[in-house]
Design an enzyme around this catalytic site. Sequence first.
Site, PDB file in Angstrom:
ATOM      1  N   ARG A 280       0.859  -1.186   0.000  1.00 35.71           N
ATOM      2  CA  ARG A 280       0.000   0.000   0.000  1.00 35.71           C
ATOM      3  C   ARG A 280       0.897   1.239   0.000  1.00 35.71           C
ATOM      4  O   ARG A 280       1.974   1.241   0.609  1.00 35.71           O
ATOM      5  CB  ARG A 280      -0.897   0.032   1.243  1.00 35.71           C
TER       6      ARG A 280
ATOM      7  N   HIS B 226      -1.349   0.121  -9.987  1.00 34.03           N
ATOM      8  CA  HIS B 226      -2.101  -0.781  -9.093  1.00 34.03           C
ATOM      9  C   HIS B 226      -2.602  -2.012  -9.860  1.00 34.03           C
ATOM     10  O   HIS B 226      -3.787  -2.317  -9.867  1.00 34.03           O
ATOM     11  CB  HIS B 226      -3.273  -0.048  -8.422  1.00 34.03           C
TER      12      HIS B 226
HETATM   13  P1  NDP Z   1      -2.267 -11.016   4.914  1.00 35.32           P
HETATM   14  O1  NDP Z   1      -3.190 -10.423   5.902  1.00 35.32           O
HETATM   15  O2  NDP Z   1      -2.426 -12.446   4.538  1.00 35.32           O
HETATM   16  O3  NDP Z   1      -0.760 -10.833   5.418  1.00 35.32           O
HETATM   17  C1  NDP Z   1      -0.298  -9.685   6.021  1.00 35.32           C
HETATM   18  C2  NDP Z   1       1.107  -9.935   6.529  1.00 35.32           C
HETATM   19  O4  NDP Z   1       1.610  -8.716   7.092  1.00 35.32           O
HETATM   20  C3  NDP Z   1       1.150 -10.978   7.645  1.00 35.32           C
HETATM   21  O5  NDP Z   1       2.290 -11.782   7.509  1.00 35.32           O
HETATM   22  C4  NDP Z   1       1.270 -10.127   8.915  1.00 35.32           C
HETATM   23  O6  NDP Z   1       1.938 -10.749   9.972  1.00 35.32           O
HETATM   24  C5  NDP Z   1       2.106  -8.976   8.398  1.00 35.32           C
HETATM   25  N1  NDP Z   1       1.934  -7.805   9.245  1.00 35.32           N
HETATM   26  C6  NDP Z   1       0.829  -7.063   9.439  1.00 35.32           C
HETATM   27  N2  NDP Z   1       1.069  -6.066  10.309  1.00 35.32           N
HETATM   28  C7  NDP Z   1       2.370  -6.178  10.670  1.00 35.32           C
HETATM   29  C8  NDP Z   1       3.217  -5.458  11.538  1.00 35.32           C
HETATM   30  N3  NDP Z   1       2.768  -4.391  12.226  1.00 35.32           N
HETATM   31  N4  NDP Z   1       4.498  -5.868  11.669  1.00 35.32           N
HETATM   32  C9  NDP Z   1       4.945  -6.936  10.979  1.00 35.32           C
HETATM   33  N5  NDP Z   1       4.187  -7.675  10.131  1.00 35.32           N
HETATM   34  C10 NDP Z   1       2.919  -7.296   9.982  1.00 35.32           C
HETATM   35  O7  NDP Z   1      -2.341 -10.091   3.633  1.00 35.32           O
HETATM   36  P2  NDP Z   1      -2.034 -10.470   2.095  1.00 35.32           P
HETATM   37  O8  NDP Z   1      -0.712 -11.131   2.048  1.00 35.32           O
HETATM   38  O9  NDP Z   1      -3.187 -11.168   1.506  1.00 35.32           O
HETATM   39  O10 NDP Z   1      -1.981  -9.016   1.439  1.00 35.32           O
HETATM   40  C11 NDP Z   1      -1.041  -8.064   1.864  1.00 35.32           C
HETATM   41  C12 NDP Z   1      -1.395  -6.707   1.283  1.00 35.32           C
HETATM   42  O11 NDP Z   1      -1.132  -6.676  -0.120  1.00 35.32           O
HETATM   43  C13 NDP Z   1      -2.867  -6.311   1.356  1.00 35.32           C
HETATM   44  O12 NDP Z   1      -3.220  -5.854   2.634  1.00 35.32           O
HETATM   45  C14 NDP Z   1      -2.951  -5.216   0.310  1.00 35.32           C
HETATM   46  O13 NDP Z   1      -2.645  -3.978   0.923  1.00 35.32           O
HETATM   47  C15 NDP Z   1      -1.857  -5.594  -0.687  1.00 35.32           C
HETATM   48  N6  NDP Z   1      -2.387  -6.014  -1.990  1.00 35.32           N
HETATM   49  C16 NDP Z   1      -2.007  -5.318  -3.102  1.00 35.32           C
HETATM   50  C17 NDP Z   1      -2.431  -5.704  -4.347  1.00 35.32           C
HETATM   51  C18 NDP Z   1      -1.966  -4.983  -5.551  1.00 35.32           C
HETATM   52  O14 NDP Z   1      -2.418  -5.281  -6.672  1.00 35.32           O
HETATM   53  N7  NDP Z   1      -1.044  -4.052  -5.431  1.00 35.32           N
HETATM   54  C19 NDP Z   1      -3.346  -6.845  -4.528  1.00 35.32           C
HETATM   55  C20 NDP Z   1      -3.681  -7.501  -3.298  1.00 35.32           C
HETATM   56  C21 NDP Z   1      -3.210  -7.096  -2.090  1.00 35.32           C
HETATM   57  P3  NDP Z   1       1.314 -12.065  10.689  1.00 35.32           P
HETATM   58  O15 NDP Z   1       1.365 -13.144   9.644  1.00 35.32           O
HETATM   59  O16 NDP Z   1       2.225 -12.328  11.804  1.00 35.32           O
HETATM   60  O17 NDP Z   1      -0.089 -11.699  11.068  1.00 35.32           O
HETATM   61  C1  OXD Z   2      -6.426  -5.642  -3.137  1.00 35.08           C
HETATM   62  C2  OXD Z   2      -5.825  -4.803  -4.133  1.00 35.08           C
HETATM   63  O1  OXD Z   2      -6.293  -5.325  -1.966  1.00 35.08           O
HETATM   64  O2  OXD Z   2      -6.141  -4.966  -5.317  1.00 35.08           O
HETATM   65  O3  OXD Z   2      -7.046  -6.663  -3.472  1.00 35.08           O
HETATM   66  O4  OXD Z   2      -5.006  -3.941  -3.831  1.00 35.08           O
END
Ligand code: NDP
Ligand code: OXD
Length: 310
Positions: free
Chosen positions: A225, A273
């Site tokens: 993000r 994006h």
């Molecule tokens: P998940 O919720 O599966 O994973 C999030 C990860 O971030 C977890 O490993 C979590 O740790 C870690 N995390 C969260 N907060 C912290 C913190 N404060 N310190 C350290 N680690 C942290 O999300 P996804 O993998 O499915 O997606 C990640 C992000 O990708 C989405 O939130 C979105 O913003 C972005 N995205 C972007 C897209 C694009 O096209 N650009 C498409 C889809 C998603 P833990 O495992 O320990 O909970």
């Molecule tokens: C999502 C994205 O969060 O597209 O799915 O960024």
Amino acid sequence: MTLTLLFAAGPGTAETYHAPLTEALHAEGLDARIVTEAVPEAVDYILYAPASPLQDFTPYTRTKAVLSLWAGVERIVANPTLTQPLARMVDPSLTRGMVEYVCGHGLRYHLGMDAHIHARPGAWEPVEPPLAPERRVGVMGLGALGRACAEALRDLGFAVSGWSARAKAIEGVTCHHGPDGLKTLLQGSEILVTLLPHTPETETIVNAGTLALLPQGACLINPGRGALIDDDALLAALDNGQIGHATLDVFRTEPLPEAHRYWHHPRVTITPHIAATTRAASAARVLAQNIARVETGQPLLHEVARARGY
Ligand code: NDP
Ligand code: OXD
């Protein structure tokens, strides 16, 4: 009983999803009607995306779950009217898209492709490129997407480390967690991938202090993000060479305004994006399967932990 699914995902989305979702619901043995308008008290499930005008969930008293078409839920998770369970999108096509994006841009940096793409005629200066095991890649966020990317980079042979909130064990990936693990991760990341959700804790986690911990000339890939990054700090680090190049897919304001310095910086690559998009055919199956689970008394998959914010 016929279920009522309210598609509240912004213009055009319901049309895109109608056929694949109808098929997926049928495959799950569910009898449902997909609507874009309904009496709130009659709605069983809401399919949601951030472009939706729906902001007040209070009247949806019968709704059993809100299913996000997006993986990132930062624009709905803190909505005080949302008392229904919220599930985020975790979908094999979304994951595959992200893996391809991260590996593609990672290989671009690793192989130094730009030097050859932009080489001047006569610039015949062979330099032996390092092999993947000599390249240290760090992945911030080891969730559905970050973990898949870390594993794919590992399978390409890179020396991969990852970082998450809670401790993890991933074969062939050096895992760090919590505030103490961040410094170690950054110090060892020549290529850094940020796949964290946007929460109060992760806001501007890429800032002057954390950028300074990276090896000089490190490259950044941010499909997470825009708000993860302190933009001024990144631009300063690009200007002084601390960061060699940044590939950015997400921004605080989207579309990224034309005048933004990122567009004009020679060492920034912008993608609009598109790192991973939710594709209707596969996402529809995920949605239908989750609805079927709830209808048969099983727990919702990929439920957002509201207190954590992701
Ligand atoms: P998940 O919720 O599966 O994973 C999030 C990860 O971030 C977890 O490993 C979590 O740790 C870690 N995390 C969260 N907060 C912290 C913190 N404060 N310190 C350290 N680690 C942290 O999300 P996804 O993998 O499915 O997606 C990640 C992000 O990708 C989405 O939130 C979105 O913003 C972005 N995205 C972007 C897209 C694009 O096209 N650009 C498409 C889809 C998603 P833990 O495992 O320990 O909970
Ligand atoms: C999502 C994205 O969060 O597209 O799915 O960024």
